[in-house]
Scaffold this active site. Structure first.
Site, short mmCIF file in Angstrom:
data_model
loop_
_atom_site.label_atom_id
_atom_site.label_comp_id
_atom_site.label_asym_id
_atom_site.label_seq_id
_atom_site.Cartn_x
_atom_site.Cartn_y
_atom_site.Cartn_z
N ILE A 40 23.30 36.35 77.83
CA ILE A 40 23.78 36.22 76.44
C ILE A 40 22.73 35.70 75.47
O ILE A 40 22.99 35.68 74.28
CB ILE A 40 25.03 35.31 76.34
CG1 ILE A 40 24.82 34.00 77.08
CG2 ILE A 40 26.26 36.03 76.79
CD1 ILE A 40 25.97 33.03 76.86
N GLY A 41 21.62 35.30 75.92
CA GLY A 41 20.64 34.84 74.93
C GLY A 41 19.41 34.26 75.59
O GLY A 41 19.38 34.05 76.81
N GLY A 43 16.01 31.51 74.44
CA GLY A 43 15.27 30.78 73.42
C GLY A 43 13.87 30.58 73.96
O GLY A 43 13.51 31.13 75.00
N ALA A 44 13.09 29.79 73.27
CA ALA A 44 11.73 29.54 73.72
C ALA A 44 11.76 28.81 75.06
O ALA A 44 10.82 28.90 75.84
CB ALA A 44 11.00 28.72 72.67
N GLY A 46 14.81 28.49 77.23
CA GLY A 46 15.80 28.80 78.26
C GLY A 46 16.31 30.22 78.19
O GLY A 46 16.28 30.87 77.16
N VAL A 48 19.85 32.24 78.95
CA VAL A 48 21.25 31.86 79.01
C VAL A 48 22.10 33.05 79.47
O VAL A 48 21.89 34.18 79.00
CB VAL A 48 21.76 31.39 77.62
CG1 VAL A 48 23.18 30.83 77.72
CG2 VAL A 48 20.82 30.35 77.01
N LYS A 63 22.50 27.75 81.04
CA LYS A 63 21.12 27.88 80.53
C LYS A 63 20.17 27.40 81.61
O LYS A 63 20.30 26.28 82.11
CB LYS A 63 20.97 27.04 79.26
CG LYS A 63 19.56 26.96 78.71
CD LYS A 63 19.61 26.45 77.28
CE LYS A 63 18.40 25.64 76.89
NZ LYS A 63 18.50 25.11 75.51
N ASP A 160 16.13 20.66 64.11
CA ASP A 160 15.83 22.06 64.39
C ASP A 160 17.04 22.94 64.04
O ASP A 160 17.37 23.86 64.78
CB ASP A 160 15.44 22.23 65.86
CG ASP A 160 14.73 23.56 66.12
OD1 ASP A 160 14.27 24.19 65.15
OD2 ASP A 160 14.64 23.97 67.29
#
Ligand SMILES: Nc1ncnc2c1ncn2[C@@H]1O[C@H](COP(=O)(O)OP(=O)(O)OP(=O)(O)O)[C@@H](O)[C@H]1O
Ligand SMILES: [Mg+2]
Length: 468
Positions: A40-41, A43-44, A46, A48, A63, A160
């Site tokens: 589902i996603g 990031g820098a 992790g 997920v 994650k 952030d």
């Protein structure tokens, strides 16, 4: 979504309690009570995926933070995320449901954090073709501010805030996530807070100008940028570097007056701002002709160059734009201050590993003894302040947290109040909820960027305020 961005295989690990599967090229090794659903996603830090928890029969987000303790920067980022999110208990802040113990306690390298599952994030919604009404903008903004009021009341700065760190459900409920860069304002190390800076596009002028003292107003600036992005459906200040970022800001909100430069501690930074061509403020109403004039008024107040003149979170909640949602009796503050010292000199990557193993022990009584002894072994040579501490007993038990409560009627989006139908029917998030392919394509793990380090380097080389 690219082919690699699916759950590729699921297989036994030789330990009946654990199974492993591949998400975006990354092997997940999780308790077998969690069955993977889909990626589902990312990031820098992790990758997920969603999963079903057979114990609670709920869907969750897992994650994976690979090599979470490789160096002190990563280890502290991981620690902040765990300690802060577990401390905060609010409808507009994502909740951690579990920390999965490593299969071999002594080989604890990758961390799997289990969160309540949300459908998408605000970045995906803004980029989608789905129309966003004024009611949607109000409701999203209201919830960010409501969560932020609680976070700030716990003496925490998020630092952030950006659309991808705001998770959203099909019924438009919104939760703030990703506390990896957050800080406690009560830390004695305030002077080092400028080492870390938020994603450039959402970064407040006082951070860009490296002012050593900053506070909750930095989060308000970020929310102002996010709000403007909701209204304009594109980033307001997409700066390519520090200098470009400051230019975009002054060109849009106008050059600050002499009085508004008073907060800048460095003469050099002040001189730099004075040297920029004088600009008149852009008429936001012309920029977004269809926007509610009250929204335009609020965004202007959130994007004041001088942090002392910027509207506060509580004032913003009371602004007339949010009048139909605002209810001071339903905008709680955090009852307990956050006291864990995240900036202690005693923290080393191994100490952080040990602290997190102890947090796991508190969530997994059946494995507590093994986790405790692994923690003691890892922290063996550490300062007594950490090596002798035991984790508080079960504060959040896996799967036992209440599901997010529906917001009271007063804080529901007006469209829901008016027709009484389920939010899912008209929700701008529904398409995303149903189509994981709209999530950001996953990068290979070796492409992971150390955002803090990159930004530190940038801060020391390019910012006109670096001499502050
Ligand atoms: N609980 C959740 N439910 C649904 N999606 C989630 C959840 N947590 C994270 N995501 C998705 O995964 C993405 C990355 O998560 P997160 O921001 O926590 O990771 P990160 O690596 O710390 O990110 P960053 O790149 O911002 O540093 C989010 O933007 C969101 O799209
Ligand atoms: Mg993020």
């Amino acid at each position: 979504m690219a082919d690699e961005a699916k759950i590729d295989y699921e297989e036994s690990t030789g330990n009946s309690l654990y199974n492993s599967f591949l998400v975006c090229g990354s092997v997940f090794e999780c308790l077998s009570r969690y069955s993977p659903l889909k990626p589902i996603g990312k990031g820098a830090y992790g990758v997920v995926c969603s999963a079903r928890d057979s114990e609670s029969n709920q869907k969750v987000a897992i994650k994976k933070i690979a090599n979470a303790f490789e160096n002190l920067v990563d280890a502290k980022r991981t620690l902040r995320e765990i300690k802060l999110v577990r401390h905060l208990n609010h409808e507009n802040v994502v909740q951690i449901r579990d920390l999965i113990p490593p299969m071999v306690h002594s080989h604890f390298k990758d961390l799997y954090v289990v969160y309540e599952l949300m459908d998408t994030d605000l970045h995906q919604i803004i980029r989608s073709p789905q129309p966003l009404s004024d009611d949607h903008c109000q409701y999203f903004l209201y919830q960010v501010l409501r969560g932020l009021k609680y976070i700030h009341s716990a003496a925490i700065l998020h630092r952030d805030l950006k659309p991808s760190n705001l998770l959203v459900n099909a019924n438009c409920d919104l939760k703030i996530c990703d506390f990896g860069l957050a800080r406690s304002t009560s830390s004695s190390r305030v002077e080092f807070m400028t080492e870390y800076v938020v994603t450039r596009w959402y970064r407040a002028p006082e951070l860009l100008l490296s002012c050593s003292e900053y506070g909750t107003a930095i989060d308000v600036w970020s929310v102002g940028c996010i709000f403007a992005e909701l209204l304009g459906r594109k980033p307001l200040f997409p700066g390519k570097d520090y200098v470009h970022q400051l230019n975009l800001i002054t060109r849009t909100i106008g050059s600050p007056s002499e009085e508004e430069l008073g907060f800048i501690s460095s003469d050099k930074a002040r001189r730099y701002i004075r040297s920029l061509p004088r600009c008149e403020p852009t008429d936001f109403q012309k920029l977004w002709p269809n926007a509610n004039p009250k929204a335009v008024d609020l965004v202007k107040k959130m994007l004041m160059f001088d942090p002392n003149k910027r509207i506060t979170v509580e004032e913003a909640l009371g602004h007339e734009y949010l009048a139909t949602l605002h209810d001071i009796s339903d905008e709680p503050v955090c009852p307990d201050p956050f006291t864990f010292d995240l900036e202690s000199d005693d923290l080393t990557p191994d100490v952080v590993r040990g602290i997190i193993l102890r947090d796991m022990a508190s969530l997994h009584p059946a494995q507590a003894e093994g986790l405790e002894s692994a923690a003691s072994a890892i922290m063996g040579g550490a300062s007594p302040s950490y090596s002798q501490q035991r984790a508080p007993q079960v504060t959040v038990s896996a799967g036992s947290q209440p599901a997010s409560q529906p917001l009271p009627q007063a804080s529901r989006p007006p469209s829901h109040q008016q027709n009484g139908t389920s939010g899912a029917a008209q929700s701008p998030t529904q398409q995303h909820a149903e189509h994981p392919s709209s999530t950001t394509p996953c990068l290979q793990s070796q492409h992971r960027q150390h955002e803090e380090q990159k930004q530190d380097a940038e801060a020391s080389s390019a910012t006109p305020g670096s001499a502050c």
